[in-house]
Design a protein around this motif. Structure first.
Motif, PDB file in Angstrom:
ATOM      1  N   PHE A 167       1.653   0.725   6.268  1.00  0.00           N
ATOM      2  CA  PHE A 167       0.655   1.344   5.404  1.00  0.00           C
ATOM      3  C   PHE A 167      -0.735   0.814   5.733  1.00  0.00           C
ATOM      4  O   PHE A 167      -0.909  -0.315   6.211  1.00  0.00           O
ATOM      5  CB  PHE A 167       0.981   1.116   3.925  1.00  0.00           C
ATOM      6  CG  PHE A 167       0.873  -0.305   3.463  1.00  0.00           C
ATOM      7  CD1 PHE A 167      -0.302  -0.794   2.918  1.00  0.00           C
ATOM      8  CD2 PHE A 167       1.960  -1.166   3.573  1.00  0.00           C
ATOM      9  CE1 PHE A 167      -0.408  -2.112   2.495  1.00  0.00           C
ATOM     10  CE2 PHE A 167       1.873  -2.483   3.150  1.00  0.00           C
ATOM     11  CZ  PHE A 167       0.683  -2.952   2.610  1.00  0.00           C
ATOM     12  N   PHE A 168      -1.723   1.675   5.492  1.00  0.00           N
ATOM     13  CA  PHE A 168      -3.126   1.362   5.761  1.00  0.00           C
ATOM     14  C   PHE A 168      -3.922   1.732   4.521  1.00  0.00           C
ATOM     15  O   PHE A 168      -3.829   2.853   4.019  1.00  0.00           O
ATOM     16  CB  PHE A 168      -3.636   2.149   6.965  1.00  0.00           C
ATOM     17  CG  PHE A 168      -2.895   1.876   8.242  1.00  0.00           C
ATOM     18  CD1 PHE A 168      -3.391   0.985   9.174  1.00  0.00           C
ATOM     19  CD2 PHE A 168      -1.686   2.511   8.499  1.00  0.00           C
ATOM     20  CE1 PHE A 168      -2.696   0.728  10.348  1.00  0.00           C
ATOM     21  CE2 PHE A 168      -0.987   2.262   9.669  1.00  0.00           C
ATOM     22  CZ  PHE A 168      -1.492   1.367  10.598  1.00  0.00           C
ATOM     23  N   THR A 169      -4.695   0.788   4.019  1.00  0.00           N
ATOM     24  CA  THR A 169      -5.468   1.037   2.812  1.00  0.00           C
ATOM     25  C   THR A 169      -6.862   0.425   2.949  1.00  0.00           C
ATOM     26  O   THR A 169      -7.070  -0.500   3.746  1.00  0.00           O
ATOM     27  CB  THR A 169      -4.757   0.470   1.572  1.00  0.00           C
ATOM     28  OG1 THR A 169      -5.445   0.861   0.387  1.00  0.00           O
ATOM     29  CG2 THR A 169      -4.662  -1.045   1.636  1.00  0.00           C
ATOM     30  N   ALA A 170      -7.797   0.945   2.201  1.00  0.00           N
ATOM     31  CA  ALA A 170      -9.152   0.402   2.207  1.00  0.00           C
ATOM     32  C   ALA A 170      -9.235  -0.799   1.267  1.00  0.00           C
ATOM     33  O   ALA A 170      -8.638  -0.790   0.181  1.00  0.00           O
ATOM     34  CB  ALA A 170     -10.159   1.469   1.772  1.00  0.00           C
ATOM     35  N   VAL A 171      -9.966  -1.842   1.691  1.00  0.00           N
ATOM     36  CA  VAL A 171     -10.258  -2.983   0.825  1.00  0.00           C
ATOM     37  C   VAL A 171     -11.771  -3.188   0.798  1.00  0.00           C
ATOM     38  O   VAL A 171     -12.434  -3.175   1.840  1.00  0.00           O
ATOM     39  CB  VAL A 171      -9.532  -4.262   1.274  1.00  0.00           C
ATOM     40  CG1 VAL A 171      -8.072  -4.212   0.864  1.00  0.00           C
ATOM     41  CG2 VAL A 171      -9.647  -4.486   2.776  1.00  0.00           C
ATOM     42  N   GLU A 172     -12.296  -3.362  -0.405  1.00  0.00           N
ATOM     43  CA  GLU A 172     -13.743  -3.370  -0.622  1.00  0.00           C
ATOM     44  C   GLU A 172     -14.338  -4.765  -0.410  1.00  0.00           C
ATOM     45  O   GLU A 172     -13.797  -5.773  -0.870  1.00  0.00           O
ATOM     46  CB  GLU A 172     -14.050  -2.904  -2.049  1.00  0.00           C
ATOM     47  CG  GLU A 172     -13.472  -1.548  -2.415  1.00  0.00           C
ATOM     48  CD  GLU A 172     -14.212  -0.408  -1.735  1.00  0.00           C
ATOM     49  OE1 GLU A 172     -15.316  -0.661  -1.209  1.00  0.00           O
ATOM     50  OE2 GLU A 172     -13.697   0.719  -1.733  1.00  0.00           O
ATOM     51  N   GLY A 173     -15.500  -4.767   0.267  1.00  0.00           N
ATOM     52  CA  GLY A 173     -16.184  -6.034   0.508  1.00  0.00           C
ATOM     53  C   GLY A 173     -16.766  -6.653  -0.743  1.00  0.00           C
ATOM     54  O   GLY A 173     -16.959  -7.874  -0.809  1.00  0.00           O
ATOM     55  N   SER A 174     -17.057  -5.850  -1.748  1.00  0.00           N
ATOM     56  CA  SER A 174     -17.615  -6.383  -2.994  1.00  0.00           C
ATOM     57  C   SER A 174     -16.646  -7.333  -3.688  1.00  0.00           C
ATOM     58  O   SER A 174     -17.042  -8.111  -4.548  1.00  0.00           O
ATOM     59  CB  SER A 174     -17.991  -5.236  -3.931  1.00  0.00           C
ATOM     60  OG  SER A 174     -16.881  -4.380  -4.146  1.00  0.00           O
ATOM     61  N   PHE A 175     -15.356  -7.259  -3.305  1.00  0.00           N
ATOM     62  CA  PHE A 175     -14.353  -8.198  -3.823  1.00  0.00           C
ATOM     63  C   PHE A 175     -13.787  -9.056  -2.693  1.00  0.00           C
ATOM     64  O   PHE A 175     -12.640  -9.513  -2.758  1.00  0.00           O
ATOM     65  CB  PHE A 175     -13.232  -7.448  -4.530  1.00  0.00           C
ATOM     66  CG  PHE A 175     -13.662  -6.782  -5.806  1.00  0.00           C
ATOM     67  CD1 PHE A 175     -13.707  -7.492  -6.996  1.00  0.00           C
ATOM     68  CD2 PHE A 175     -14.046  -5.452  -5.809  1.00  0.00           C
ATOM     69  CE1 PHE A 175     -14.111  -6.888  -8.176  1.00  0.00           C
ATOM     70  CE2 PHE A 175     -14.451  -4.828  -6.977  1.00  0.00           C
ATOM     71  CZ  PHE A 175     -14.491  -5.548  -8.166  1.00  0.00           C
ATOM     72  N   GLY A 176     -14.594  -9.250  -1.650  1.00  0.00           N
ATOM     73  CA  GLY A 176     -14.225 -10.175  -0.587  1.00  0.00           C
ATOM     74  C   GLY A 176     -13.140  -9.684   0.350  1.00  0.00           C
ATOM     75  O   GLY A 176     -12.516 -10.502   1.045  1.00  0.00           O
ATOM     76  N   HIS A 177     -12.873  -8.361   0.385  1.00  0.00           N
ATOM     77  CA  HIS A 177     -11.801  -7.817   1.234  1.00  0.00           C
ATOM     78  C   HIS A 177     -10.480  -8.561   0.969  1.00  0.00           C
ATOM     79  O   HIS A 177      -9.699  -8.821   1.901  1.00  0.00           O
ATOM     80  CB  HIS A 177     -12.148  -7.908   2.726  1.00  0.00           C
ATOM     81  CG  HIS A 177     -13.428  -7.240   3.082  1.00  0.00           C
ATOM     82  ND1 HIS A 177     -14.586  -7.936   3.363  1.00  0.00           N
ATOM     83  CD2 HIS A 177     -13.766  -5.933   3.190  1.00  0.00           C
ATOM     84  CE1 HIS A 177     -15.558  -7.089   3.651  1.00  0.00           C
ATOM     85  NE2 HIS A 177     -15.091  -5.859   3.542  1.00  0.00           N
ATOM     86  N   THR A 178     -10.238  -8.912  -0.274  1.00  0.00           N
ATOM     87  CA  THR A 178      -9.082  -9.741  -0.635  1.00  0.00           C
ATOM     88  C   THR A 178      -7.764  -9.085  -0.214  1.00  0.00           C
ATOM     89  O   THR A 178      -7.515  -7.923  -0.556  1.00  0.00           O
ATOM     90  CB  THR A 178      -9.052  -9.979  -2.157  1.00  0.00           C
ATOM     91  OG1 THR A 178     -10.316 -10.510  -2.557  1.00  0.00           O
ATOM     92  CG2 THR A 178      -7.938 -10.938  -2.540  1.00  0.00           C
TER      93      THR A 178
END
Length: 499
Positions: free
Chosen positions: A213-224
């Motif tokens: 699976f591939f999902t987006a992770v947001e930098g505003s939360f540190g790409h956690t």
């Protein structure tokens, strides 16, 4: 070929043996095993049991649509999608989960099994509250034994059934991954949690029954990364103002295998993924150079195709596609055969001289671009009109059919009757607005034919979002059904057709 061989073998057994039909259910009889072999093979042959029918599901009062489907070996169909209302009016109970929330307000992810004979609902299940977008389509895949690999972005509290490997952390968004049986029951399921989770999720399953699976992770939360998976294998190149793609995998039992970033110093998205012959192929967009590659026009979202070896985990190919300064919608479908990759884009500019079907003008067109498995562009064909744009956020499904043609089905915009492309190979008697265009593309990129048919008419129109071929010429079409007063689909349409 395997199906023909199996049928031939059964016929030999059938005509070379005299079955004793007295007390046929007695395991002590010599022909008990043979009778059961023949019965099982015939009942599970979806091709011989194929029936044509056309049905719709949902009350029509609130939004209901499918996102993907699969044919089972016997020809039955399992559909997944999102609804704001119980599919069967007045019945909120599912196999393991009930409809949650308030009809008309709460979006529920559902699964249902349809009879191959007439489309009757055999069972339905509700998996809880889901993130919903008409541009994000959760996918359904089959394990090698016929079980169902289910994935979606889940909201709310989640389910707490015995087969839960990891509970949902909170009411925010989580990734749901699950293995379900053909009767709707759950073998296992798990929620993967991170505060950085974005709104895109694409999945596929490999020949070893591992979900990728591939999902987006947001930098505003540190790409956690996900807390339920093994530690992240690499570091993010991004900052707090961008997104990364997180690539993860679980084994056939739901145990986490790995997670790693596909990262740049900008915004990275994955929109479609496919598995073929030991490789994972991902398509999406990025506006910066990804992990050592060179972006042709930094700051501009540009489509790409990338390829991963599932045994070594090594990325073996990354190519930027499309014209460097064009604008693209979210239509970046990817279909992989044994020898080639077909990517579907929307654009008004060509990016190569290997054009088989030209752009009609500077309007937005569908671009069918075929690459070899190493990322080398082989040809591009454009489908569109000189009098208006194709829709940016309608993803017409494409498949490689059993006769070797790329097959695509789209809904013509209501601003013009038919495409200007392919006028010399046009067939069909379609009329009115939102005509359905079935396009067959030869292996060399030339349009073989375009068949037009009328849409539903009156106050309704349909848009085909998925199509799959069970066997030669026997196809299932899953549609979103719209009323003229709404841009949200009110019902799920499904049609089986033998051509």
């Amino acid at each position: 070929m395997l199906r023909i061989f199996s049928t031939f073998t059964i016929l030999i057994l059938l005509f070379s043996c005299k079955l004793n039909l007295n007390n046929p259910n007695d395991p002590a009889t010599n022909d008990f095993w043979l009778r059961n072999l023949i019965q099982t093979a015939l009942l599970n042959n979806g091709c011989s049991n194929f029936s044509q029918w056309n049905r719709s599901y949902g009350s029509g009062a609130y939004s209901t649509f499918g996102s993907d489907f699969q044919f089972l070996p016997n020809g039955d169909i399992v559909v997944v999608g999102i609804t704001e209302d119980p599919i069967i009016s007045g019945e909120s109970m599912g196999v393991t989960g009930s409809f949650v929330g308030t009809p008309g307000l709460t979006k529920n992810f559902f699964m249902m099994r349809l009879s191959r004979n007439n489309g009757d609902i055999q069972w339905i299940d509700y998996l809880g509250e889901a993130y919903s977008s008409l541009n994000f389509n959760p996918r359904l895949h089959l394990y090698s034994n016929g079980d169902l690999a289910v994935s979606f972005l889940a909201y709310g509290s989640g389910h707490l059934l015995p087969s839960n490997l990891s509970p949902k952390a909170d009411g925010e968004m989580s990734v749901y991954l699950g293995r379900h049986r053909g009767d709707g029951s759950r073998v296992w399921y798990t929620y993967l949690d991170t505060v950085a989770l974005g709104i895109y999720l694409v999945t596929t399953i490999d020949s070893f029954d591992r979900i990728h699976f591939f999902t987006a992770v947001e930098g505003s939360f540190g790409h956690t990364p996900f807390s339920e998976l093994p530690p992240i294998q690499n570091s993010s190149l991004g900052s707090s103002s961008d997104t990364d793609i997180l690539y993860g995998s679980v084994d056939p039992y739901g145990n986490g295998l790995f997670q790693r970033y596909i990262t740049s110093s900008g915004n990275d998205f994955g929109f479609n993924v496919s598995y073929s012959n030991g490789y994972i192929y991902l398509s999406g967009t990025t506006d910066r150079s990804v992990e050592g590659t060179t972006h042709p026009n930094p700051g501009t979202q540009l489509p790409y195709i990338t390829k991963f070896n599932i045994l070594s985990g090594i990325r073996e190919m990354f190519v930027y596609t499309g014209y460097t300064s064009a604008t693209y919608g979210d239509t970046r479908q990817i279909v992989v055969s044994g020898t080639s990759i077909l990517q579907l884009l929307t654009t008004n500019l060509s990016w190569s001289s290997v054009i088989k079907e030209p752009i009609q003008s500077d309007t937005q067109h569908y671009a069918f671009a075929q690459y070899n498995l190493n990322g080398g562009l082989e040809w591009i064909s454009f489908l569109g009109s000189d009098s208006g744009d194709v829709p940016n956020f309608e993803e017409p499904p494409t498949l490689l059919d059993s006769k070797g043609f790329w097959r695509n089905r789209s809904r013509v915009p209501n601003t013009y009757d038919r495409y200007s492309s392919g006028a010399s190979v046009t067939t069909g008697t379609g009329s009115g607005t939102y005509q359905i265009a079935d396009v067959w593309i030869r292996p060399n990129g030339i349009f073989d034919r375009i068949r037009y048919s009328s849409n539903l008419g009156g106050t309704e129109s349909k848009r085909t979002d998925q199509m799959k071929e069970l066997c030669t010429g026997k196809i299932g079409f899953m549609d979103k059904v719209f009323t003229t007063a709404s841009e949200s689909p009110s019902r799920l349409g499904f049609q089986t057709l033998e051509e």
